[in-house]
Design an enzyme around this catalytic site. Structure first.
Site, PDB file in Angstrom:
ATOM      1  N   CYS A   1       1.599  -7.544  15.973  1.00 23.28           N
ATOM      2  CA  CYS A   1       2.980  -7.047  16.071  1.00 23.28           C
ATOM      3  C   CYS A   1       3.955  -8.200  16.265  1.00 23.28           C
ATOM      4  CB  CYS A   1       3.148  -6.102  17.251  1.00 23.28           C
ATOM      5  SG  CYS A   1       2.192  -4.600  17.134  1.00 23.28           S
TER       6      CYS A   1
ATOM      7  N   LYS B   1      -5.065   6.115  10.791  1.00 24.04           N
ATOM      8  CA  LYS B   1      -3.812   5.560  10.283  1.00 24.04           C
ATOM      9  C   LYS B   1      -4.161   4.613   9.143  1.00 24.04           C
ATOM     10  CE  LYS B   1      -1.010   1.867  11.521  1.00 24.04           C
ATOM     11  NZ  LYS B   1      -0.607   0.916  12.535  1.00 24.04           N
TER      12      LYS B   1
ATOM     13  N   CYS C   1       0.808  -9.502  21.276  1.00 27.43           N
ATOM     14  CA  CYS C   1      -0.015  -9.041  20.151  1.00 27.43           C
ATOM     15  C   CYS C   1       0.371  -9.860  18.941  1.00 27.43           C
ATOM     16  CB  CYS C   1       0.193  -7.552  19.876  1.00 27.43           C
ATOM     17  SG  CYS C   1      -0.567  -7.050  18.311  1.00 27.43           S
TER      18      CYS C   1
ATOM     19  N   CYS D   1      -3.413  -3.639  22.242  1.00 31.73           N
ATOM     20  CA  CYS D   1      -2.247  -3.183  21.484  1.00 31.73           C
ATOM     21  C   CYS D   1      -2.563  -1.790  20.948  1.00 31.73           C
ATOM     22  CB  CYS D   1      -1.961  -4.134  20.326  1.00 31.73           C
ATOM     23  SG  CYS D   1      -0.870  -3.414  19.100  1.00 31.73           S
TER      24      CYS D   1
ATOM     25  N   HIS E   1       3.946   1.551   2.368  1.00 31.26           N
ATOM     26  CA  HIS E   1       5.134   0.827   1.897  1.00 31.26           C
ATOM     27  C   HIS E   1       5.802   1.599   0.757  1.00 31.26           C
ATOM     28  CE1 HIS E   1       2.588  -2.858   3.172  1.00 31.26           C
ATOM     29  NE2 HIS E   1       3.475  -2.625   4.123  1.00 31.26           N
TER      30      HIS E   1
ATOM     31  N   HIS F   1       0.853  -1.198   0.000  1.00 33.39           N
ATOM     32  CA  HIS F   1       0.000   0.000   0.000  1.00 33.39           C
ATOM     33  C   HIS F   1       0.885   1.243   0.000  1.00 33.39           C
ATOM     34  CE1 HIS F   1       0.811   0.609   4.269  1.00 33.39           C
ATOM     35  NE2 HIS F   1       0.398  -0.623   4.528  1.00 33.39           N
TER      36      HIS F   1
ATOM     37  N   HIS G   1      -2.767  -1.935  16.912  1.00 40.96           N
ATOM     38  CA  HIS G   1      -3.815  -2.724  16.249  1.00 40.96           C
ATOM     39  C   HIS G   1      -5.184  -2.593  16.905  1.00 40.96           C
ATOM     40  CE1 HIS G   1      -0.184  -4.594  14.593  1.00 40.96           C
ATOM     41  NE2 HIS G   1      -0.944  -4.848  13.561  1.00 40.96           N
TER      42      HIS G   1
ATOM     43  N   LYS H   1      -3.500  -2.065   6.828  1.00 41.67           N
ATOM     44  CA  LYS H   1      -4.214  -3.164   6.201  1.00 41.67           C
ATOM     45  C   LYS H   1      -5.485  -3.464   6.970  1.00 41.67           C
ATOM     46  CE  LYS H   1       0.069  -4.244   6.545  1.00 41.67           C
ATOM     47  NZ  LYS H   1       1.328  -4.903   6.749  1.00 41.67           N
TER      48      LYS H   1
HETATM   49  O1  ME8 Z   1       6.489  -4.026  10.191  1.00 34.25           O
HETATM   50  N1  ME8 Z   1       2.625   5.537   6.643  1.00 34.25           N
HETATM   51  O2  ME8 Z   1       6.234  -4.838   8.047  1.00 34.25           O
HETATM   52  P1  ME8 Z   1       4.975  -3.998   7.488  1.00 34.25           P
HETATM   53  C1  ME8 Z   1       3.920   5.458   6.336  1.00 34.25           C
HETATM   54  N2  ME8 Z   1       7.792  -6.861   8.594  1.00 34.25           N
HETATM   55  N3  ME8 Z   1       4.590   4.307   6.237  1.00 34.25           N
HETATM   56  C2  ME8 Z   1       3.940   3.175   6.463  1.00 34.25           C
HETATM   57  C3  ME8 Z   1       2.565   3.172   6.804  1.00 34.25           C
HETATM   58  C4  ME8 Z   1       1.905   4.432   6.882  1.00 34.25           C
HETATM   59  N4  ME8 Z   1       0.640   4.567   7.163  1.00 34.25           N
HETATM   60  N5  ME8 Z   1       2.190   1.903   6.971  1.00 34.25           N
HETATM   61  C5  ME8 Z   1       3.281   1.130   6.738  1.00 34.25           C
HETATM   62  C6  ME8 Z   1       6.777  -4.801   9.301  1.00 34.25           C
HETATM   63  N6  ME8 Z   1       4.337   1.888   6.425  1.00 34.25           N
HETATM   64  C7  ME8 Z   1       7.912  -5.785   9.501  1.00 34.25           C
HETATM   65  C8  ME8 Z   1       9.233  -5.061   9.341  1.00 34.25           C
HETATM   66  S1  ME8 Z   1      11.897  -5.025   9.280  1.00 34.25           S
HETATM   67  C9  ME8 Z   1      13.127  -5.973   9.818  1.00 34.25           C
HETATM   68  C10 ME8 Z   1      10.442  -5.913   9.583  1.00 34.25           C
HETATM   69  C11 ME8 Z   1       5.695   1.402   6.086  1.00 34.25           C
HETATM   70  O3  ME8 Z   1       4.579  -4.647   6.207  1.00 34.25           O
HETATM   71  C12 ME8 Z   1       6.713   1.873   7.098  1.00 34.25           C
HETATM   72  O4  ME8 Z   1       7.993   1.792   6.518  1.00 34.25           O
HETATM   73  O5  ME8 Z   1       3.943  -3.836   8.543  1.00 34.25           O
HETATM   74  C13 ME8 Z   1       6.549   0.835   8.186  1.00 34.25           C
HETATM   75  O6  ME8 Z   1       7.622   0.814   9.109  1.00 34.25           O
HETATM   76  C14 ME8 Z   1       6.468  -0.412   7.348  1.00 34.25           C
HETATM   77  O7  ME8 Z   1       5.695  -0.013   6.184  1.00 34.25           O
HETATM   78  C15 ME8 Z   1       5.812  -1.580   8.051  1.00 34.25           C
HETATM   79  O8  ME8 Z   1       5.613  -2.596   7.124  1.00 34.25           O
END
Ligand code: ME8
Length: 638
Positions: free
Chosen positions: A130, A297, A127, A144, A22, A19, A147, A300
């Site tokens: 997380c 926020k 959680c 949490c 990311h 999304h 979430h 997903k």
């Molecule tokens: O946390 N605004 O993966 P994830 C800005 N797998 N950036 C955002 C966002 C938002 N609303 N939502 C997500 C994980 N992001 C773990 C990480 S690393 C060793 C493991 C971005 O798929 C932002 O970079 O939930 C956030 O930290 C990341 O997506 C979380 O992605």
């Protein structure tokens, strides 16, 4: 030898499609890689997918696939999206790959052999979103905070990493390297986790009886590795840890980019893991805020997801990159709306940059038959003035970008663009042409074309398409960034081609300001001395905000520190209201905020905007402009 830069994004969970959150982080990394290469670094960019753990196993099951089939599918859809957005990573790591498993097991064994992993039992609130335990202090109402789901109490025997052993070391490391975690608010967040109490040791395993989808512990086959201990290691496994050349080369220059959701694993787990494994810490952890959609926020679970490719197709690649970099103050939340994208496109890109380039090229065509005019010596001082402005803007752009203050960096380039528009208005080339002042006219047009060239080069990591269009129209495609050459504003050849550059950024609500019409409009504007155009006024982003907290600033009898809500986004303001208002009186008041003012540091606080107050005489105390409480926070003045 070239200086080095290694940038990483988080590896994203494969439990849903990519999304715009990311996309934002990945665009930043792509921008930074190009930026650092532009200024002469050897840069490396890593992204990837996080594929183990409860969450993924559950998502695979719900989709009727095996975890491997499922992660293959979603991981390749991440790759596909990054390809469609032309985000050029050097490597894409998947945690289900053999090279990653090897590195994780080698680090586990090393830490285990070093005596920093022990077997024990633990009960705590967990959680599943997380995939981590929460301390009493971190949870809110048993839920949490990210979430908004109830935490589950889990008790089981597991392996633990002695994180507490490295707590003192980490505190000292952060103190000795104040920008280890930046911006400051996140360093403070980590410091408050570290300084408040003794860290709990980290549970780093899950019994296979409960979860099979993970990397087996090398010293106990009955357990798989906890997903965060596994995932964080991607940043070194992808480089070929422990003995790969790429690891040796780039790791010392590592800079991670993450959002505020995953500060604890990156700010606490990861550096202590590295220390225990005998690996030097990363250079910087750079933490950004969230993009919020309609007050919530974007995530997903909430379902209000925008597909990044659709967004790019709708508005354009340059436009979305510019918007992301310019609109968000790194570290703070920002609101995402199509309206704000359109405003940035229409005002910054179409009006400021697009028109300046178009007018310059049109005038070169009209007055010099589409050729670069020579630079007459008598007008050399005008070039010197512009050069000085450009050097200042470029230095600010470079310094601010390296400090992860992207919007300030870009804003300085836009100030330079503003001064070029002003230069056109003041020199009035159409009048010079009418009066036959060819020498001066030639200097003005040459200065403008040189400035367009310099801007196209320095903006190439942001505006990948427009930049090429400008360079091609000047027959300068492939030009390299060479600071000395660029700042000379003397790069073009006399008589070189100036082709039609087209409309770089079409306005989204067509208002047609092209060709002759634009020149006429400029003449009209210049005649109306002192008056501003409605579009210039619209550049000031004035919004309704609510004061949430107010406190006096120690050491100042004038200043208050305010925390405000400007519509789903919290900001700090420093306001000179302490003499005439009690802090308590202000809490709950709705005010008008200038939201796009450059942040300023006042009494060691970063003031992110300005509130509007009024006074009749210069020495009067300012009176706050209060707003009807029924107007929602974030409403824009129009
Ligand atoms: O946390 N605004 O993966 P994830 C800005 N797998 N950036 C955002 C966002 C938002 N609303 N939502 C997500 C994980 N992001 C773990 C990480 S690393 C060793 C493991 C971005 O798929 C932002 O970079 O939930 C956030 O930290 C990341 O997506 C979380 O992605």
């Amino acid at each position: 030898m070239k200086k080095l830069f290694y940038v990483t994004t988080p590896i994203y969970y494969v439990n849903s499609e990519p999304h715009i959150g990311h996309a934002y982080t990945t665009i930043l990394a792509d921008f930074l890689k190009r930026f650092y290469m532009m200024i002469g670094y050897d840069a490396y960019f890593l992204t990837g997918t996080d594929e183990h753990g409860d969450k993924i196993a559950k998502a695979a099951q719900e989709n009727g696939a095996s975890p491997q089939e499922y992660t293959d599918r979603i991981s390749s859809s991440f790759k596909q999206v990054w390809k469609e957005m032309d985000l050029q990573y050097d490597d894409f790591i998947r945690t289900s790959e053999g090279r990653h498993r090897k590195a994780v097991q080698s680090i586990l064994q090393k830490v285990y052999d070093g005596g920093d992993i022990y077997f024990g039992s633990y009960g705590g609130y967990y959680c599943f979103g997380c995939e981590r335990y929460f301390t009493e202090k971190e949870m809110s109402d048993g839920k949490c905070p990210d979430h908004d789901t109830k935490l589950e109490y889990i008790e089981e025997s597991n392996y633990f990493f002695k994180m507490s052993k490295y707590q003192g070391w980490l505190i000292n490391h952060i103190k000795a390297n104040p920008d280890f975690i930046r911006p400051e608010r996140y360093r403070n967040e980590v410091m408050s986790l570290l300084e408040g109490e003794v860290l709990e040791d980290l549970c780093i395993s899950r019994p296979k009886a409960r979860l099979k989808w993970g990397i087996p512990l090398p010293f106990d086959e009955n357990y798989v590795t906890y997903v965060w201990f596994d995932a964080l290691i991607n940043y070194v496994s992808a480089l070929g840890y422990p003995d790969g050349d790429t690891f040796r080369k780039y790791w010392p220059a590592a800079q991670h980019i993450i959002a505020k959701d995953i500060v604890k694993p990156h700010g606490v787990f990861w550096p202590t893991m590295l220390k225990a494994a005998g690996i030097e810490p990363y250079r910087h952890l750079n933490v950004h805020g969230y993009w919020n959609m309609e007050e919530a926020k974007m995530s997903k679970s909430l379902g209000n997801v925008v597909r990044p490719v659709d967004l790019m197709k709708k508005f354009g690649d340059d436009q979305i990159r510019y918007f992301f970099l310019r609109e968000m103050t790194f570290g703070l939340d920002a609101k995402f709306s199509e309206e704000s994208v359109i405003n940035r496109i229409n005002y910054d890109l179409a009006n400021d940059l697009g028109n300046m380039v178009k007018r310059s090229f049109n005038m070169a065509e009209r007055y010099f038959g589409g050729k670069v005019p020579p630079y007459p010596q008598e007008a050399v001082h005008e070039r010197d003035i512009l050069k000085e402005k450009f050097i200042r803007a470029l230095d600010e752009y470079v310094d601010n970008t390296m400090a992860f203050r992207f919007n300030s960096g870009i804003q300085h380039l836009w100030e330079f663009i503003g001064s070029l528009n002003k230069y056109i208005d003041e020199t009035k080339p159409w009048v010079l042409a009418k009066e036959g002042k060819t020498g001066h006219l030639s200097a003005v047009i040459r200065n403008l074309l040189e400035s367009c060239f310099a801007l196209a080069v320095v903006l190439s990591p942001v505006l990948r398409n427009a930049s090429v269009k400008i360079l091609e129209a000047l027959d300068m495609a492939g030009s390299q960034f060479d600071r000395m050459k660029i700042i000379s504003l003397d790069s073009l050849e006399d008589g070189g081609a100036v082709r039609d550059v087209g409309v770089l950024f079409p306005k989204l609500e067509k208002e047609g300001l092209e060709g002759d019409a634009s020149v006429k409009k400029e003449q009209k504007m210049a005649e109306n001395d002192g008056l501003i155009d409605i579009k210039e006024f619209a550049k000031v982003d004035i919004r309704v905000a609510e004061i949430l907290k107010a406190a006096r600033i120690e050491g100042s009898d004038k200043l208050l520190e305010l925390e405000i809500d400007s519509g789903g986004e919290r900001r700090t303001l420093v306001a000179g209201l302490a003499k005439q208002y009690d802090a308590e009186y202000l809490v709950g008041k709705k005010i008008l905020l200038v939201a796009n003012l450059k942040p300023a540091t006042i009494f060691k606080r970063t003031s992110q905007g300005m509130l509007l107050a009024a006074k009749k005489e210069k020495n009067d105390a300012p009176v706050l402009i209060e707003i009807d409480p029924s107007i929602p926070n974030g409403a824009r003045l129009s």
